[in-house]
Design a protein around this motif. Structure first.
Motif, short mmCIF file in Angstrom:
data_model
loop_
_atom_site.label_atom_id
_atom_site.label_comp_id
_atom_site.label_asym_id
_atom_site.label_seq_id
_atom_site.Cartn_x
_atom_site.Cartn_y
_atom_site.Cartn_z
N ARG A 64 0.84 -1.20 0.19
CA ARG A 64 0.01 -0.12 0.01
C ARG A 64 0.70 1.27 0.07
O ARG A 64 1.99 1.18 0.50
CB ARG A 64 -0.81 0.20 1.10
CG ARG A 64 -2.16 -1.00 1.23
CD ARG A 64 -2.80 -0.87 2.63
NE ARG A 64 -3.26 0.48 2.79
CZ ARG A 64 -3.89 0.90 4.07
NH1 ARG A 64 -3.78 -0.05 5.07
NH2 ARG A 64 -4.42 2.01 4.15
N PRO A 65 0.32 2.29 -0.52
CA PRO A 65 1.17 3.79 -0.59
C PRO A 65 1.50 4.13 0.97
O PRO A 65 0.35 4.02 1.74
CB PRO A 65 0.43 4.60 -1.24
CG PRO A 65 -0.45 3.84 -2.23
CD PRO A 65 -0.74 2.54 -1.52
N VAL A 66 2.34 4.72 1.31
CA VAL A 66 2.54 4.92 2.78
C VAL A 66 1.48 6.08 3.19
O VAL A 66 1.07 6.06 4.37
CB VAL A 66 4.03 5.70 2.83
CG1 VAL A 66 3.98 6.22 4.25
CG2 VAL A 66 5.25 4.73 2.52
N ALA A 67 1.06 6.87 2.42
CA ALA A 67 0.11 7.93 2.50
C ALA A 67 -1.21 7.32 3.12
O ALA A 67 -1.80 7.81 4.15
CB ALA A 67 -0.08 8.88 1.28
N GLU A 125 -4.98 5.80 7.73
CA GLU A 125 -5.68 4.90 8.47
C GLU A 125 -5.30 4.87 10.10
O GLU A 125 -6.05 4.72 11.03
CB GLU A 125 -5.36 3.35 7.91
CG GLU A 125 -6.41 2.35 8.53
CD GLU A 125 -6.19 0.97 7.95
OE1 GLU A 125 -6.51 -0.04 8.63
OE2 GLU A 125 -5.92 0.89 6.59
N VAL A 126 -3.84 4.83 10.03
CA VAL A 126 -3.42 4.94 11.52
C VAL A 126 -3.80 6.25 12.29
O VAL A 126 -4.32 6.10 13.49
CB VAL A 126 -1.82 4.89 11.63
CG1 VAL A 126 -1.11 5.27 13.16
CG2 VAL A 126 -1.41 3.68 10.95
N LYS A 127 -3.90 7.31 11.56
CA LYS A 127 -4.41 8.56 12.06
C LYS A 127 -5.84 8.29 12.63
O LYS A 127 -6.33 8.85 13.62
CB LYS A 127 -4.10 9.77 11.08
CG LYS A 127 -4.86 10.98 11.57
CD LYS A 127 -4.63 12.30 10.49
CE LYS A 127 -5.24 13.51 10.88
NZ LYS A 127 -4.86 14.44 9.98
N LYS A 128 -6.55 7.84 11.85
CA LYS A 128 -8.16 7.47 12.12
C LYS A 128 -8.13 6.45 13.13
O LYS A 128 -9.08 6.70 14.07
CB LYS A 128 -9.01 6.87 10.72
CG LYS A 128 -10.43 6.75 11.22
CD LYS A 128 -11.08 6.14 9.99
CE LYS A 128 -12.76 5.91 10.36
NZ LYS A 128 -13.07 5.49 9.25
N LEU A 129 -7.47 5.74 13.14
CA LEU A 129 -7.47 4.77 14.49
C LEU A 129 -7.10 5.30 15.98
O LEU A 129 -7.58 5.28 16.81
CB LEU A 129 -6.66 3.71 14.33
CG LEU A 129 -6.93 2.69 13.24
CD1 LEU A 129 -5.97 1.60 13.04
CD2 LEU A 129 -8.32 1.66 13.73
N SER A 130 -6.21 6.32 15.52
CA SER A 130 -5.85 7.42 16.92
C SER A 130 -6.93 8.07 17.12
O SER A 130 -7.05 8.32 18.46
CB SER A 130 -4.41 8.05 16.51
OG SER A 130 -3.47 7.26 16.05
N GLU A 131 -7.83 8.55 16.35
CA GLU A 131 -8.72 9.45 16.83
C GLU A 131 -9.80 8.74 17.43
O GLU A 131 -10.63 9.29 18.25
CB GLU A 131 -9.43 10.08 15.26
CG GLU A 131 -8.49 11.01 14.79
CD GLU A 131 -8.43 12.44 15.36
OE1 GLU A 131 -9.26 12.80 16.29
OE2 GLU A 131 -7.41 13.20 15.17
#
Length: 510
Positions: free
Chosen positions: A277-280, A285-291
């Protein structure tokens, strides 16, 4: 002359190797020149010279290697306004779920858990609803595994159970549709459709985007299947939706498929070639999980409202030398976001004094970060070079020991000043405290932790029990008590106990 013969002659004139090595390019040229008449190749010399010039001009005008690198650096997301045309035999309305209820079962590895979340994200956007009740489901989807024979046998057994459910389906309800997704669908294909006529939909690991169409086709009573493997499908633009809202962990997929071809393994044949997957999209996705984590901490009373956010330094230059991956500005922005998301959150951090190359100005910036953030707890140390680290091999431990210790003392002093100010806010408030046991400094005091994970000291005295009015008790480790805070330092809060309570009743007055 036939266009392919032209290409063969061009191949010889340019000194290319076997046709197989340039078959894609050659066929493209054939198609591009298929309208040429036979007279175009009547003269070999003229044809070869023209083809060579034509090929050179096309090559010069084509994409460069940097173009492909740039294209691969970010997820190829579709514009929100872009809507794909439906298949010619289906209308847009027929592709919608019309609030039909989907029941999902996941078997096998963590990748299948992630696949389930991807499939559900796609179906949710198409208008399907999710249910955890098998009896009320209109669609049952099994995300399957083929890594071992036992895994497949489990699915066969499950299908026999679902057959009875489908047979008993009242005629007054929408017909029940059953689908097999994932590796077993890819490996067995026709066998599943032929052996179990009750299976309506078959979708391989790279065909989840096609689920709305497959289910629409199944509505007509036909079996629908898509088990085509892809060389580039990573679902980079599909944000997985957790199928278990109360889950305490989540999986982030960074690649699909496998190229290792281990002699015992079926994965390369059920999931296709390896692609990343592209890094971006991974970071998004990780940002959304953190939210989601921040939201969960804010909503749940049984989760401590405290986050450890190591800074290490307040200087962006030193952070870069440490290879921390963020700047001071980014760190401060994160602090503001956390405090907006969780009002009253308690923050703790780590700091290193005297890292390699740290100047006095760098140290001053760390001091200012301590004052700006005003941490409730902190762990501060002088830098100590460790063998085998990158700093040991690449950097110089050039800050004198006495300077390190002096800077450390300054950091500790500022931290204590600011922590005292932050903790003073609690004075006069009543806080819920989880009792841990006796205080280390006094056998007549008890120690516990409040919602911000701060240490709270209070006298070991009898108190009322909220759930048993009139009963006097002493707090035991594991009990929840309400404590009126009377004083605060940089390390602890002090107060007197009011009553024993529970999480559920803690909002009520004693």
């Amino acid at each position: 002359m036939h266009p392919l013969q032209c290409v063969l002659q061009v191949q010889r004139s340019l000194g290319w190797g076997p046709l197989a090595s340039v078959s894609w390019l050659s066929l493209r040229m054939c198609r591009a020149h298929s309208s040429l008449s036979s007279t175009t190749c009547s003269s070999p010399e003229r044809q070869e010279d023209g083809a060579r010039k034509d090929f050179s001009s096309r090559l010069a005008a084509g994409p460069t290697f940097q173009h492909f690198l740039k294209s691969a650096s970010a997820p190829q997301e579709k514009l929100s306004s872009e809507v794909e045309d439906p298949p010619p035999y289906l209308t847009m309305d027929e592709l919608l779920g019309r609030q039909r209820k989907v029941y999902l079962e996941t078997y096998g590895c963590q990748m299948n858990v992630n696949d389930t979340e991807i499939a559900w994200s796609i179906l949710q956007k198409s208008g399907y609803l999710r249910t955890s009740n098998l009896q009320e489901a209109d669609v049952i989807l099994l995300v399957t595994c083929s890594i071992r024979e036992k895994a497949e046998q489990t699915i066969w057994n499950r299908l026999h159970q679902l057959k009875a459910l489908k047979t008993r389906r009242p005629r007054s309800r929408v017909p029940l549709r059953i689908g097999i997704l994932g590796c077993m669908a890819e490996r067995l294909k026709e066998e599943i459709l032929n052996r179990e006529k009750m299976v309506d939909v078959l979708a391989g690991p790279d065909a989840y985007r096609d689920l709305p169409r497959l289910l629409a086709v199944a509505e007509s009573g036909q079996q629908a299947a898509n088990v085509l493997l892809s060389l580039d499908e990573t679902y980079a633009d599909v944000m997985p939706v957790q199928t278990n809202p109360s889950a305490t962990s989540a999986f982030v997929s960074i690649m699909r498929g496998c190229d290792n071809m281990c002699s015992y393994c079926i994965v390369p044949f059920t999931r296709g070639r390896e692609r990343s997957r592209p890094v971006a999209s991974i970071l998004e996705e990780v940002k959304k999980l953190s939210e989601q984590v921040l939201q969960l901490i804010h909503e749940r009373d049984n989760i401590c409202k405290q986050i450890h956010l190591p800074a290490q330094s307040g200087s962006s230059r030193v952070l870069e030398a440490m290879r921390r991956g963020y700047s001071r500005e980014a760190y401060v922005e994160l602090v503001h976001h956390i405090r907006e998301s969780i009002p009253g959150v308690s923050l703790s951090s780590d700091f290193i004094a005297g890292f390699c190359g740290e100047t006095e100005e760098d140290h001053v910036q760390t001091v200012s970060l301590l004052r700006e953030v005003q941490y409730n707890m902190g762990f501060l140390f002088a830098y100590s070079m460790r063998q085998k680290t990158r700093a040991y091999h690449r950097l110089k431990d050039d800050v004198p020991e006495e300077v390190k210790l002096r800077r450390l003392e300054e950091l500790i002093t500022v931290f204590r000043e600011e922590a005292t100010k932050a903790n003073q806010i609690s004075v006069g408030c009543t806080q819920l405290v989880l009792v841990e046991g006796l205080s280390k400094r006094s056998v007549t005091d008890l120690c516990g932790r409040n919602d911000g994970n701060l240490k709270v000291i209070f006298p070991d005295a009898e108190m009322e029990d909220v759930n048993n009015p009139g009963l006097r008790v002493r707090a035991q480790p594991g009990d929840y008590v309400l404590v009126k805070i009377t004083s605060a330092s940089s390390q602890t809060l002090r107060g007197h106990v009011l009553c024993r309570t529970t999480l559920k009743d803690s909002s009520e007055n004693c």
